[in-house]
Scaffold this active site. Structure first.
Site, PDB file in Angstrom:
ATOM      1  N   ARG A 117      -2.815  -2.238  -0.886  1.00 34.70           N
ATOM      2  CA  ARG A 117      -3.015  -2.011  -2.324  1.00 34.70           C
ATOM      3  C   ARG A 117      -2.187  -0.828  -2.811  1.00 34.70           C
ATOM      4  O   ARG A 117      -1.647  -0.852  -3.925  1.00 34.70           O
ATOM      5  CB  ARG A 117      -4.506  -1.806  -2.609  1.00 34.70           C
ATOM      6  CG  ARG A 117      -4.840  -1.792  -4.091  1.00 34.70           C
ATOM      7  CD  ARG A 117      -6.330  -1.837  -4.329  1.00 34.70           C
ATOM      8  NE  ARG A 117      -7.002  -0.646  -3.827  1.00 34.70           N
ATOM      9  CZ  ARG A 117      -8.327  -0.486  -3.800  1.00 34.70           C
ATOM     10  NH1 ARG A 117      -9.122  -1.448  -4.244  1.00 34.70           N
ATOM     11  NH2 ARG A 117      -8.867   0.614  -3.324  1.00 34.70           N
TER      12      ARG A 117
ATOM     13  N   LYS B 100      -4.287   1.059  -9.092  1.00 31.67           N
ATOM     14  CA  LYS B 100      -5.157   2.233  -8.907  1.00 31.67           C
ATOM     15  C   LYS B 100      -4.387   3.507  -9.253  1.00 31.67           C
ATOM     16  O   LYS B 100      -3.967   4.257  -8.364  1.00 31.67           O
ATOM     17  CB  LYS B 100      -5.698   2.259  -7.472  1.00 31.67           C
ATOM     18  CG  LYS B 100      -7.044   2.960  -7.380  1.00 31.67           C
ATOM     19  CD  LYS B 100      -7.738   2.685  -6.074  1.00 31.67           C
ATOM     20  CE  LYS B 100      -9.051   3.420  -5.981  1.00 31.67           C
ATOM     21  NZ  LYS B 100     -10.103   2.885  -6.862  1.00 31.67           N
TER      22      LYS B 100
ATOM     23  N   GLU C  50     -14.653  -4.782 -16.086  1.00 37.71           N
ATOM     24  CA  GLU C  50     -15.291  -4.051 -14.991  1.00 37.71           C
ATOM     25  C   GLU C  50     -15.851  -2.725 -15.477  1.00 37.71           C
ATOM     26  O   GLU C  50     -15.651  -2.348 -16.631  1.00 37.71           O
ATOM     27  CB  GLU C  50     -14.306  -3.826 -13.839  1.00 37.71           C
ATOM     28  CG  GLU C  50     -13.145  -2.895 -14.175  1.00 37.71           C
ATOM     29  CD  GLU C  50     -12.290  -2.531 -12.950  1.00 37.71           C
ATOM     30  OE1 GLU C  50     -12.855  -2.284 -11.875  1.00 37.71           O
ATOM     31  OE2 GLU C  50     -11.061  -2.481 -13.105  1.00 37.71           O
TER      32      GLU C  50
HETATM   33  C1  LIG Z   1     -11.153   1.985  -6.847  1.00 32.14           C
HETATM   34  C2  LIG Z   1     -11.670   1.191  -7.957  1.00 32.14           C
HETATM   35  C3  LIG Z   1     -12.620   0.180  -7.768  1.00 32.14           C
HETATM   36  C4  LIG Z   1     -13.271  -0.102  -6.449  1.00 32.14           C
HETATM   37  O1  LIG Z   1     -12.378  -0.511  -5.445  1.00 32.14           O
HETATM   38  P1  LIG Z   1     -12.823  -0.428  -3.932  1.00 32.14           P
HETATM   39  O2  LIG Z   1     -11.618  -0.870  -3.186  1.00 32.14           O
HETATM   40  O3  LIG Z   1     -13.965  -1.336  -3.744  1.00 32.14           O
HETATM   41  O4  LIG Z   1     -13.190   0.994  -3.663  1.00 32.14           O
HETATM   42  C5  LIG Z   1     -13.010  -0.578  -8.865  1.00 32.14           C
HETATM   43  N1  LIG Z   1     -12.518  -0.342 -10.090  1.00 32.14           N
HETATM   44  C6  LIG Z   1     -11.621   0.636 -10.318  1.00 32.14           C
HETATM   45  C7  LIG Z   1     -11.128   0.853 -11.694  1.00 32.14           C
HETATM   46  C8  LIG Z   1     -11.170   1.439  -9.261  1.00 32.14           C
HETATM   47  O5  LIG Z   1     -10.279   2.401  -9.487  1.00 32.14           O
END
Ligand SMILES: *Cc1c(COP(=O)(O)O)cnc(C)c1O
Length: 344
Positions: free
Chosen positions: A80, A183, A219
Site C-alpha cells: 500500500r 494514505k 468511511e
Molecule cells: C489507515 C486508514 C484506515 C484503516 O486501514 P488499516 O489498514 O485497516 O489500518 C481506514 N481509513 C483511513 C482513512 C485510513 O487512513
C-alpha cells in the site's frame, strides 16, 4: 524506564528509544540507520512542509502467547505504501527494505513491546516524506523513510464498547477522483477541525459520505465502514475509500464464519437496515457504533436523522465474534491458517 503500565496504555505518541531512518538521494536508499536522535533536520523549503508530500503506514507487532514476536500482515502495508508513493510521485522503499526497517525498529525497542497478557501491542508507524528544497510543483526523487514505534493499548481496556458517530453534512473528506484512497497526511488535515467539533458534542467518530452526491457511505475519518445485516457483512465500494487491511481481513474472517460478504455502494438510507455497524482499522480493529446522527451542519444542534444499532456501550454479537477471531490470531491464541503473522 521499566515502569510502563501495560494495562493503561492509550494510543499516544510515546517516545521510545530508537528510530530507523533511510534517505533516498542520487537514485538510491542509504543503508538504514538506528538512531536515538528523534529530530529530523529539514530544509525550510522541503516539499513536505509546503506541499504535504507525505504519506504513512500503520501496523502492529505482537508478543504472542508462546513468546514469539509477530507483525500482522506487513506485506500488505509495504504494497500500500508503494501505491501511495506512486500517487505522490515519490521514491518508495522496496518491500524488503520496508520489512527490514520494521524489524529493526522492533528489535531496537524491545523493552517497549508489551508482554503477552495485556491486550497491548507495539504500533509501528512507517512514514515517507519528500525533503527536497524547492518551489516548483514537480516530483523530486529525494525523501526520508522513517519507522517509528509506540506501545499502544487495546483502546477499550478490558471490555469493548460501542460509540456514537455523526455524519457532518457540511464537511467532505475526499474529492471524487482525488486522493481519498491513498494514505496521505493531506487527507487528514481537513478532519482535525470537524473531529474537534464532533468530540465536543460527544461523538467518537465522523462518518463521511461520498462527496460527489452525498448519497452513499464512504468511511469514517480514519477507519473503514462495515455493516452487518442478518448473515451479511457489507462494506462500501468507492474510489475515495482507503483500502483498509483490517477491513480486508474482516471480510476474509466473515467468509470463514460462513457470512456473505458484499462490497458495493451503500446508500445512506440503508443505515436504517443494519443490525450492527462498525469502524475498522489497525489501531482499534473494530469500534462498534451505537448510533449515527446525520446533521446538515455539524456545528448546529439539529439532527436531521438518527440511526440506532445498539445501546451505548453494548456490542453486537457478530462484531464481537469478528474482533475475537482477529485478535486471537494476532496474539497467537488461535491458529493462523492464512499466514497473516510475519515472525521475526
Ligand atoms: C489507515 C486508514 C484506515 C484503516 O486501514 P488499516 O489498514 O485497516 O489500518 C481506514 N481509513 C483511513 C482513512 C485510513 O487512513
Amino acid at each position: 524506564m521499566n515502569s510502563i503500565n501495560w494495562d493503561t496504555l492509550g494510543f499516544d505518541a510515546y517516545r521510545t528509544r530508537t528510530v530507523i531512518i533511510s534517505h533516498f538521494k542520487d537514485g538510491e536508499w542509504s543503508p538504514f540507520e538506528a538512531t536515538e536522535n528523534f529530530s529530523l533536520t529539514l530544509d525550510p523549503f522541503a516539499q513536505v512542509l509546503h506541499y504535504a508530500i507525505s504519506c504513512f503506514e500503520g501496523l502492529k507487532a505482537f508478543r504472542q502467547k508462546d513468546g514469539s514476536i509477530a507483525i500482522f500482515r506487513p506485506d500488505q502495508n509495504a504494497a500500500r505504501l508503494k501505491r501511495t508513493a506512486d500517487f505522490l510521485g515519490m521514491p518508495c522503499p522496496s518491500q524488503e527494505l520496508f520489512l527490514q526497517m520494521c524489524e529493526a525498529c522492533i528489535k531496537n525497542n524491545l523493552e517497549f513491546l508489551p508482554p503477552y497478557g495485556h491486550r497491548a501491542s507495539l504500533y509501528l508507524r512507517p512514514f515517507l516524506v519528500g525533503v527536497h528544497p524547492q518551489m516548483q510543483l514537480t516530483p523530486y526523487p529525494e525523501a526520508f523513510f522513517v519507522v517509528l514505534c509506540a506501545p499502544v493499548g487495546s483502546y477499550y481496556g478490558q471490555h469493548m464498547k460501542s460509540r456514537a458517530a455523526v455524519i457532518p453534512g457540511n464537511y467532505d473528506r475526499a474529492a471524487p477522483k482525488g486522493s481519498g484512497s491513498y494514505k496521505i497526511g493531506a487527507n487528514y488535515a481537513g478532519t482535525f477541525k470537524p473531529y474537534q467539533i464532533a468530540h465536543n458534542q460527544g461523538y467518537a467518530e465522523l462518518l463521511y459520505l461520498n462527496s460527489a452526491t452525498h448519497q452513499f457511505v464512504d468511511e469514517f475519518g480514519s477507519s473503514n465502514f462495515f455493516g452487518i445485516k442478518g448473515n451479511k457483512y457489507i462494506t462500501p465500494l468507492s474510489d475515495s475509500v482507503l483500502p483498509s487491511i483490517t477491513n480486508k481481513t474482516l471480510q476474509e474472517v466473515a467468509a470463514e464464519f460462513g457470512m456473505e460478504v458484499e462490497k458495493r455502494p451503500v446508500p445512506v438510507e440503508e443505515l436504517a437496515e443494519f443490525d450492527e455497524v462498525g469502524a475498522c482499522g489497525t489501531a482499534v480493529v473494530i469500534i462498534p457504533i451505537s448510533h449515527i446522527d446525520r446533521k446538515v451542519r455539524l456545528e448546529e444542534a439539529e439532527i436531521a436523522q438518527s440511526y440506532r444499532f445498539c445501546p451505548d456501550g453494548e456490542v453486537g454479537a457478530a462484531s464481537m465474534r469478528l474482533y475475537n477471531r482477529i485478535t486471537g490470531i494476532q496474539f497467537g491464541e488461535q491458529e493462523d491458517p492464512y499466514g497473516w503473522c510475519y515472525y521475526i
